[in-house]
Design a protein around this motif. Structure first.
Motif, PDB file in Angstrom:
ATOM      1  N   ASP A  40      19.880 -13.177  23.119  1.00 44.59           N
ATOM      2  CA  ASP A  40      19.657 -12.683  23.401  1.00 44.59           C
ATOM      3  C   ASP A  40      18.321 -12.830  25.069  1.00 44.59           C
ATOM      4  O   ASP A  40      17.343 -13.755  24.723  1.00 44.59           O
ATOM      5  N   GLU A  41      18.482 -12.451  26.352  1.00 39.45           N
ATOM      6  CA  GLU A  41      17.096 -12.935  27.234  1.00 39.45           C
ATOM      7  C   GLU A  41      16.123 -12.844  26.768  1.00 39.45           C
ATOM      8  O   GLU A  41      15.023 -13.277  27.181  1.00 39.45           O
ATOM      9  N   GLU A  42      15.294 -11.996  25.602  1.00 37.59           N
ATOM     10  CA  GLU A  42      14.495 -12.109  25.668  1.00 37.59           C
ATOM     11  C   GLU A  42      13.989 -13.132  24.876  1.00 37.59           C
ATOM     12  O   GLU A  42      12.539 -13.275  24.377  1.00 37.59           O
ATOM     13  N   LEU A  43      15.261 -13.864  24.311  1.00 39.02           N
ATOM     14  CA  LEU A  43      14.378 -14.693  23.308  1.00 39.02           C
ATOM     15  C   LEU A  43      13.422 -16.380  23.863  1.00 39.02           C
ATOM     16  O   LEU A  43      13.845 -16.586  24.995  1.00 39.02           O
ATOM     17  N   VAL A  45      12.284 -19.181  23.632  1.00 40.01           N
ATOM     18  CA  VAL A  45      12.499 -20.099  23.404  1.00 40.01           C
ATOM     19  C   VAL A  45      13.670 -20.467  25.931  1.00 40.01           C
ATOM     20  O   VAL A  45      13.412 -21.346  26.099  1.00 40.01           O
ATOM     21  N   PHE A  46      14.721 -19.044  25.320  1.00 41.33           N
ATOM     22  CA  PHE A  46      15.499 -18.461  26.415  1.00 41.33           C
ATOM     23  C   PHE A  46      14.152 -18.800  28.002  1.00 41.33           C
ATOM     24  O   PHE A  46      14.588 -19.481  28.884  1.00 41.33           O
ATOM     25  N   LYS A  47      13.159 -17.963  27.549  1.00 43.54           N
ATOM     26  CA  LYS A  47      12.339 -17.686  28.950  1.00 43.54           C
ATOM     27  C   LYS A  47      11.482 -18.740  28.494  1.00 43.54           C
ATOM     28  O   LYS A  47      11.098 -19.307  29.785  1.00 43.54           O
ATOM     29  N   LYS A  48      11.048 -19.536  27.427  1.00 45.59           N
ATOM     30  CA  LYS A  48       9.943 -20.709  28.358  1.00 45.59           C
ATOM     31  C   LYS A  48      10.973 -21.603  29.198  1.00 45.59           C
ATOM     32  O   LYS A  48      10.271 -22.326  29.967  1.00 45.59           O
ATOM     33  N   GLU A  49      12.164 -22.217  28.580  1.00 48.29           N
ATOM     34  CA  GLU A  49      13.011 -23.386  29.070  1.00 48.29           C
ATOM     35  C   GLU A  49      13.282 -22.717  30.639  1.00 48.29           C
ATOM     36  O   GLU A  49      13.474 -23.384  31.795  1.00 48.29           O
ATOM     37  N   LEU A  50      13.459 -21.441  30.889  1.00 52.94           N
ATOM     38  CA  LEU A  50      14.310 -20.534  32.319  1.00 52.94           C
ATOM     39  C   LEU A  50      12.327 -21.214  33.083  1.00 52.94           C
ATOM     40  O   LEU A  50      13.417 -21.959  34.819  1.00 52.94           O
ATOM     41  N   MET A  51      11.469 -20.988  32.256  1.00 50.81           N
ATOM     42  CA  MET A  51      10.255 -20.796  33.643  1.00 50.81           C
ATOM     43  C   MET A  51      10.493 -22.586  34.119  1.00 50.81           C
ATOM     44  O   MET A  51       9.406 -22.792  34.574  1.00 50.81           O
ATOM     45  N   GLU A  52      10.607 -23.044  32.500  1.00 50.86           N
ATOM     46  CA  GLU A  52       9.667 -24.750  33.172  1.00 50.86           C
ATOM     47  C   GLU A  52      11.236 -24.737  33.851  1.00 50.86           C
ATOM     48  O   GLU A  52      10.606 -25.476  34.830  1.00 50.86           O
ATOM     49  N   LEU A  53      12.661 -25.202  34.017  1.00 48.15           N
ATOM     50  CA  LEU A  53      13.070 -25.034  34.657  1.00 48.15           C
ATOM     51  C   LEU A  53      12.696 -25.038  36.161  1.00 48.15           C
ATOM     52  O   LEU A  53      13.037 -25.559  37.692  1.00 48.15           O
ATOM     53  N   ILE A  70      24.536 -18.482  30.398  1.00 49.94           N
ATOM     54  CA  ILE A  70      25.413 -17.226  29.926  1.00 49.94           C
ATOM     55  C   ILE A  70      25.247 -17.451  28.245  1.00 49.94           C
ATOM     56  O   ILE A  70      25.489 -16.987  27.359  1.00 49.94           O
ATOM     57  N   THR A  71      26.151 -15.795  27.934  1.00 56.81           N
ATOM     58  CA  THR A  71      25.712 -14.514  27.295  1.00 56.81           C
ATOM     59  C   THR A  71      27.141 -14.324  27.210  1.00 56.81           C
ATOM     60  O   THR A  71      27.710 -14.170  27.125  1.00 56.81           O
ATOM     61  N   ASN A 100      23.387 -20.675  16.444  1.00 53.81           N
ATOM     62  CA  ASN A 100      22.073 -20.629  17.006  1.00 53.81           C
ATOM     63  C   ASN A 100      22.163 -20.178  17.553  1.00 53.81           C
ATOM     64  O   ASN A 100      22.795 -19.384  18.951  1.00 53.81           O
ATOM     65  N   PRO A 101      20.904 -18.969  18.033  1.00 54.94           N
ATOM     66  CA  PRO A 101      20.774 -18.062  19.024  1.00 54.94           C
ATOM     67  C   PRO A 101      20.863 -18.604  20.543  1.00 54.94           C
ATOM     68  O   PRO A 101      20.764 -18.372  21.829  1.00 54.94           O
ATOM     69  N   PHE A 102      20.620 -20.009  20.526  1.00 57.02           N
ATOM     70  CA  PHE A 102      20.110 -20.508  21.890  1.00 57.02           C
ATOM     71  C   PHE A 102      20.906 -22.133  22.084  1.00 57.02           C
ATOM     72  O   PHE A 102      20.792 -22.510  21.369  1.00 57.02           O
ATOM     73  N   SER A 103      21.229 -22.602  22.900  1.00 54.89           N
ATOM     74  CA  SER A 103      22.100 -23.512  23.609  1.00 54.89           C
ATOM     75  C   SER A 103      21.582 -23.854  24.605  1.00 54.89           C
ATOM     76  O   SER A 103      21.350 -22.836  25.842  1.00 54.89           O
ATOM     77  N   PHE A 104      21.354 -25.470  24.775  1.00 57.47           N
ATOM     78  CA  PHE A 104      20.916 -26.191  26.317  1.00 57.47           C
ATOM     79  C   PHE A 104      22.240 -26.968  26.178  1.00 57.47           C
ATOM     80  O   PHE A 104      22.047 -27.742  25.331  1.00 57.47           O
ATOM     81  N   ILE A 105      23.061 -27.073  27.052  1.00 60.72           N
ATOM     82  CA  ILE A 105      24.039 -28.212  27.794  1.00 60.72           C
ATOM     83  C   ILE A 105      23.860 -29.068  29.189  1.00 60.72           C
ATOM     84  O   ILE A 105      23.789 -27.627  30.213  1.00 60.72           O
ATOM     85  N   LEU A 106      23.429 -30.006  28.949  1.00 58.95           N
ATOM     86  CA  LEU A 106      23.921 -30.936  30.268  1.00 58.95           C
ATOM     87  C   LEU A 106      25.436 -31.369  31.026  1.00 58.95           C
ATOM     88  O   LEU A 106      25.584 -32.073  29.801  1.00 58.95           O
ATOM     89  N   VAL A 107      25.760 -30.841  31.434  1.00 58.76           N
ATOM     90  CA  VAL A 107      27.212 -30.864  32.018  1.00 58.76           C
ATOM     91  C   VAL A 107      27.360 -31.992  33.278  1.00 58.76           C
ATOM     92  O   VAL A 107      26.602 -31.493  34.599  1.00 58.76           O
TER      93      VAL A 107
END
Length: 147
Positions: A40-43, A45-53, A70-71, A100-107
């Motif tokens: 969910d884009e309203e999560l 942790v997602f909003k915080k991560e996106l703003m941080e980046l 990715i949704t 978990n409803p949020f995942s962060f992956i670095l490739v």
């Protein structure tokens, strides 16, 4: 017969679209990727991560980073240091193995997963991780030698 022809046409069009959407392998050696997988884009942790980046586009570009959201319904490039192309819309099935409803992956540039977490990642931590990688060290040396 009409149903069969219609189905065949739809299948052809769908196959064409999928085959022309970029998969992650198409970016190997061009970009490092941060995959933000979210239900969910309203999560928060997602909003915080996106703003941080997104607060440091210069730093993202310097590290050849691409940010991909990715949704379950879509995959889209939010930031790209290089050429911005389409991305495969079905990445969710490939990268969503956790509950978990949020995942962060670095490739990495080589296509290998360098970090996978279900928690917020600070830009400072991300940059330190990337800047410690051998290929990034070589990029920084090359840039220093040019100046």
């Amino acid at each position: 017969m009409l149903i069969l022809k219609s189905f065949s046409l739809l299948f052809f069009l769908f196959s064409f679209l999928i085959s022309h959407a970029q998969g992650l392998a198409d970016y190997r050696w061009e970009s490092r990727m941060v995959l933000l997988i979210v239900e969910d884009e309203e999560l928060p942790v997602f909003k915080k991560e996106l703003m941080e980046l997104m607060e440091d586009e210069k730093g993202l570009a310097e590290r050849k980073l691409m940010i991909i959201q990715i949704t379950p319904k879509q995959s889209r490039i939010l930031f790209s240091a290089g050429e911005k192309r389409e991305i495969n819309p079905s990445l969710y099935r490939q990268f969503k193995p956790t509950e978990n409803p949020f995942s962060f992956i670095l490739v990495g540039l080589d296509g290998g997963v360098k970090l996978r977490t279900d928690e917020f990642v600070s830009r400072k931590y991300l940059y330190a991780l990337i800047d410690g990688m051998p290929m990034r060290q070589a990029e920084m040396r090359e840039k220093k030698n040019k100046n």
